[in-house]
Scaffold this motif. Sequence first.
Motif, PDB file in Angstrom:
ATOM      1  N   LEU A 166      44.583  65.634  78.123  1.00 34.50           N
ATOM      2  CA  LEU A 166      43.150  65.372  78.271  1.00 34.50           C
ATOM      3  C   LEU A 166      42.793  65.064  79.718  1.00 34.50           C
ATOM      4  O   LEU A 166      41.767  65.545  80.234  1.00 34.50           O
ATOM      5  CB  LEU A 166      42.729  64.209  77.365  1.00 34.50           C
ATOM      6  CG  LEU A 166      42.904  64.411  75.854  1.00 34.50           C
ATOM      7  CD1 LEU A 166      42.413  63.192  75.091  1.00 34.50           C
ATOM      8  CD2 LEU A 166      42.179  65.661  75.369  1.00 34.50           C
ATOM      9  N   ILE A 170      36.735  75.235  74.339  1.00 36.21           N
ATOM     10  CA  ILE A 170      36.344  74.028  75.070  1.00 36.21           C
ATOM     11  C   ILE A 170      34.852  73.878  74.873  1.00 36.21           C
ATOM     12  O   ILE A 170      34.063  74.723  75.314  1.00 36.21           O
ATOM     13  CB  ILE A 170      36.689  74.127  76.563  1.00 36.21           C
ATOM     14  CG1 ILE A 170      38.181  74.438  76.746  1.00 36.21           C
ATOM     15  CG2 ILE A 170      36.311  72.834  77.274  1.00 36.21           C
ATOM     16  CD1 ILE A 170      39.122  73.430  76.119  1.00 36.21           C
ATOM     17  N   ILE A 181      40.689  66.002  71.356  1.00 33.69           N
ATOM     18  CA  ILE A 181      41.069  67.229  70.656  1.00 33.69           C
ATOM     19  C   ILE A 181      40.513  67.142  69.241  1.00 33.69           C
ATOM     20  O   ILE A 181      40.725  66.148  68.533  1.00 33.69           O
ATOM     21  CB  ILE A 181      42.601  67.394  70.606  1.00 33.69           C
ATOM     22  CG1 ILE A 181      43.176  67.558  72.020  1.00 33.69           C
ATOM     23  CG2 ILE A 181      42.997  68.577  69.724  1.00 33.69           C
ATOM     24  CD1 ILE A 181      44.699  67.509  72.073  1.00 33.69           C
ATOM     25  N   ALA A 207      31.107  71.545  74.641  1.00 30.35           N
ATOM     26  CA  ALA A 207      30.329  70.417  75.158  1.00 30.35           C
ATOM     27  C   ALA A 207      28.855  70.736  74.965  1.00 30.35           C
ATOM     28  O   ALA A 207      28.450  71.904  75.037  1.00 30.35           O
ATOM     29  CB  ALA A 207      30.619  70.172  76.631  1.00 30.35           C
ATOM     30  N   HIS A 258      34.802  79.126  76.168  1.00 33.87           N
ATOM     31  CA  HIS A 258      34.025  77.979  76.650  1.00 33.87           C
ATOM     32  C   HIS A 258      32.642  77.999  76.007  1.00 33.87           C
ATOM     33  O   HIS A 258      31.909  78.985  76.112  1.00 33.87           O
ATOM     34  CB  HIS A 258      33.923  78.003  78.173  1.00 33.87           C
ATOM     35  CG  HIS A 258      35.221  77.688  78.843  1.00 33.87           C
ATOM     36  ND1 HIS A 258      35.554  76.414  79.259  1.00 33.87           N
ATOM     37  CD2 HIS A 258      36.288  78.472  79.122  1.00 33.87           C
ATOM     38  CE1 HIS A 258      36.767  76.435  79.792  1.00 33.87           C
ATOM     39  NE2 HIS A 258      37.235  77.665  79.718  1.00 33.87           N
ATOM     40  N   HIS A 296      42.677  68.171  82.034  1.00 34.28           N
ATOM     41  CA  HIS A 296      41.561  69.102  81.861  1.00 34.28           C
ATOM     42  C   HIS A 296      40.208  68.404  81.736  1.00 34.28           C
ATOM     43  O   HIS A 296      39.213  69.060  81.383  1.00 34.28           O
ATOM     44  CB  HIS A 296      41.810  69.984  80.634  1.00 34.28           C
ATOM     45  CG  HIS A 296      42.998  70.881  80.779  1.00 34.28           C
ATOM     46  ND1 HIS A 296      43.007  71.955  81.625  1.00 34.28           N
ATOM     47  CD2 HIS A 296      44.233  70.838  80.198  1.00 34.28           C
ATOM     48  CE1 HIS A 296      44.183  72.557  81.561  1.00 34.28           C
ATOM     49  NE2 HIS A 296      44.939  71.900  80.703  1.00 34.28           N
ATOM     50  N   GLU A 297      40.177  67.096  82.019  1.00 34.35           N
ATOM     51  CA  GLU A 297      38.932  66.317  81.964  1.00 34.35           C
ATOM     52  C   GLU A 297      38.248  66.472  80.604  1.00 34.35           C
ATOM     53  O   GLU A 297      37.060  66.772  80.497  1.00 34.35           O
ATOM     54  CB  GLU A 297      37.987  66.732  83.100  1.00 34.35           C
ATOM     55  CG  GLU A 297      38.572  66.461  84.478  1.00 34.35           C
ATOM     56  CD  GLU A 297      37.607  66.827  85.601  1.00 34.35           C
ATOM     57  OE1 GLU A 297      36.736  67.694  85.361  1.00 34.35           O
ATOM     58  OE2 GLU A 297      37.708  66.258  86.693  1.00 34.35           O
ATOM     59  N   LEU A 298      39.045  66.265  79.569  1.00 27.95           N
ATOM     60  CA  LEU A 298      38.565  66.359  78.191  1.00 27.95           C
ATOM     61  C   LEU A 298      38.454  64.970  77.584  1.00 27.95           C
ATOM     62  O   LEU A 298      39.182  64.040  77.960  1.00 27.95           O
ATOM     63  CB  LEU A 298      39.514  67.204  77.347  1.00 27.95           C
ATOM     64  CG  LEU A 298      39.686  68.674  77.753  1.00 27.95           C
ATOM     65  CD1 LEU A 298      40.859  69.294  76.986  1.00 27.95           C
ATOM     66  CD2 LEU A 298      38.412  69.465  77.498  1.00 27.95           C
ATOM     67  N   HIS A 306      29.286  75.843  75.881  1.00 27.88           N
ATOM     68  CA  HIS A 306      28.575  74.700  76.477  1.00 27.88           C
ATOM     69  C   HIS A 306      27.136  75.025  76.887  1.00 27.88           C
ATOM     70  O   HIS A 306      26.595  74.423  77.807  1.00 27.88           O
ATOM     71  CB  HIS A 306      29.349  74.191  77.702  1.00 27.88           C
ATOM     72  CG  HIS A 306      29.768  75.271  78.654  1.00 27.88           C
ATOM     73  ND1 HIS A 306      28.870  76.030  79.356  1.00 27.88           N
ATOM     74  CD2 HIS A 306      30.991  75.728  78.980  1.00 27.88           C
ATOM     75  CE1 HIS A 306      29.520  76.910  80.103  1.00 27.88           C
ATOM     76  NE2 HIS A 306      30.814  76.761  79.888  1.00 27.88           N
ATOM     77  N   ARG A 322      33.389  66.773  76.836  1.00 30.42           N
ATOM     78  CA  ARG A 322      34.131  68.005  76.581  1.00 30.42           C
ATOM     79  C   ARG A 322      35.280  67.763  75.598  1.00 30.42           C
ATOM     80  O   ARG A 322      36.068  66.845  75.770  1.00 30.42           O
ATOM     81  CB  ARG A 322      34.717  68.551  77.897  1.00 30.42           C
ATOM     82  CG  ARG A 322      33.695  69.140  78.814  1.00 30.42           C
ATOM     83  CD  ARG A 322      34.178  69.288  80.252  1.00 30.42           C
ATOM     84  NE  ARG A 322      35.568  69.624  80.426  1.00 30.42           N
ATOM     85  CZ  ARG A 322      36.058  70.862  80.602  1.00 30.42           C
ATOM     86  NH1 ARG A 322      35.225  71.896  80.608  1.00 30.42           N
ATOM     87  NH2 ARG A 322      37.340  71.065  80.793  1.00 30.42           N
ATOM     88  N   PHE A 323      35.343  68.613  74.587  1.00 31.51           N
ATOM     89  CA  PHE A 323      36.415  68.541  73.593  1.00 31.51           C
ATOM     90  C   PHE A 323      37.139  69.873  73.534  1.00 31.51           C
ATOM     91  O   PHE A 323      36.550  70.931  73.746  1.00 31.51           O
ATOM     92  CB  PHE A 323      35.854  68.231  72.198  1.00 31.51           C
ATOM     93  CG  PHE A 323      35.258  66.865  72.059  1.00 31.51           C
ATOM     94  CD1 PHE A 323      36.021  65.811  71.591  1.00 31.51           C
ATOM     95  CD2 PHE A 323      33.930  66.636  72.384  1.00 31.51           C
ATOM     96  CE1 PHE A 323      35.477  64.542  71.453  1.00 31.51           C
ATOM     97  CE2 PHE A 323      33.366  65.378  72.251  1.00 31.51           C
ATOM     98  CZ  PHE A 323      34.139  64.324  71.792  1.00 31.51           C
ATOM     99  N   MET A 324      38.412  69.810  73.217  1.00 31.94           N
ATOM    100  CA  MET A 324      39.179  71.022  72.914  1.00 31.94           C
ATOM    101  C   MET A 324      39.228  71.175  71.395  1.00 31.94           C
ATOM    102  O   MET A 324      39.673  70.276  70.687  1.00 31.94           O
ATOM    103  CB  MET A 324      40.598  70.928  73.459  1.00 31.94           C
ATOM    104  CG  MET A 324      41.509  72.080  73.028  1.00 31.94           C
ATOM    105  SD  MET A 324      43.192  71.866  73.634  1.00 31.94           S
ATOM    106  CE  MET A 324      44.046  73.193  72.770  1.00 31.94           C
TER     107      MET A 324
END
Length: 547
Positions: A281, A187, A289, A189, A52, A284-286, A54, A197-199
């Motif tokens: 998406l 993940i 990708i 941000a 993660h 996971h609230e993304l 962020h 948020r991006f994966m």
Amino acid sequence: MVTVVELRELVRSLKEYDARGEFECAGLSQERAVELWKVARARCASEPNVVHVHDKPRVLVVGDLHGQLHELLQVFEDQLDAVLEECEAADDPDHALPLNIVFLGDYVDRGPASIEVLALVSCLKATFPTSVTLLRGNHETRGMIAKTYKEGLSFGQEIVLKFGEAAAGQVVEAAGELFDAFSLCAIVAPNTRPRLRFMCCHGGISHKIKGLDTLAELDRFSEPPLTGAFCDVLWSDPIDDTEAKTYKDAQWEEFLEIDFLPNPVRGCSYFYGYDLVKRFLEKHELVGIIRGHQVPPKGYREYYKDLRTRELDFAPCVTLFSASNYCGTYGNIGAVMWISEHGTAVEAIGGAEKVEAVVDESEFRMAEKKDATNERHPGWNTLRRLIDIKQRLGTLHKITFQEIQRQSSLPQKGAPRTVALLKADALASSGDDILSPSMSKVHSALSESFQEGDDKEIQALFRSLDKDNNGSLSLEELVQFIQSVQQYDEEVGCADREQQHQITRDDAAVMMSRMDTNKDGQVDIDEFIAYIGEFVVLRPEQPTSVS
């Protein structure tokens, strides 16, 4: 920890090396390269599969580099030189970068300076361990770096060229241990806009990746298998929506409902569609990708952004590729991406104006088509040839028995071949004792299936089967491999139904007993190569048993 001064000194020396263009020589010593890889491995190994990121206002995402040092140095010049100068001036060993950097993998293979690229990203990680994330790509595997490519050197070949045959094994082992330590996804941000948020990953998702928990629970410290979530996060691709954009509304809606399709282009994994991406998406609230793995003409490509009824603020899936003019034939642009509170911004390496440069699409597509076989899974390349051999042997077996029936119904003249002898020929052809003379009919065809030097691919296949990395295969590892092969063959639909035979555990045990010539209950690499060689190298002057 490596100091900022040491990092900047390495950048300076590699710039001189890049300017000379003498890539047949190493840009740094073997000892220094391995040292940096080991320091980076220790840092990466302590991180989870899913990292993660962020805690900074900006994130820089770098795509595939593939041994193209010039592009990596350009990223330093364009994006990092001023920042590194500030860090050095601060004279604080704990000084962190004011931004996060995420690399999407594929640091090695095809370009002339994979050793130097891997050393430089390792040095960057060692200098700023909490600000730099190194993700694993599909080329960061022992199988891929042992391949032979039509254009460009494999990482393994480059190591031999620059450090010599005697040192190659040790250097490859050090690199392989680093590969195993790379995380699988991040993940990301900006801390000023935490919901953006991006994966980030190399390949993408599949129906076998139920969520981030699936990836978090994988044992990544090994060679990725031919199937499963570990394989898919490195190897999968989004379904191309170019042609679908021309569909009528009803067909377009059907296209958007596709979740996944087999991916025979790669020889493993899947194509994933908008429906699967959307559900992942949302879960996971993304926002999207960001992945590498493919070569877009302009360095990046957006998928599924225009849904006709509405255009999304951010594309659900983006491909990012940083190696320009890949393999010297594609003519593509290399690019990086910034993520900040203002959204995302793509910059071409060497100048933002290059993003709008004209790329010769016909030349690009021709290079892409010619290069397709180079980008297949090495285990699957070998495996498909073995399957082809099996089918040819099965066909010969069938033809021989037809000959038995024909001969037995003919009037006997002189001293004809007896049915018993013909049956013996057939049994020999199917692999019970020795090769019969009738096998010579297919020697030329079989010789096309494996070429000189393919023992390296067989070795890579062996390592991919050796799950516990103990240097030998157990019956259980052999059974797992066979099951994964049969499963993928059925899913892709390439199995020959007439020839298909479901191999049981007993069949695997028989195969194991033939491989295990010293009868110690394990199959080592020499036994494996010898066994494969029995029905791959097939020389008429050297009759041997087959299976």
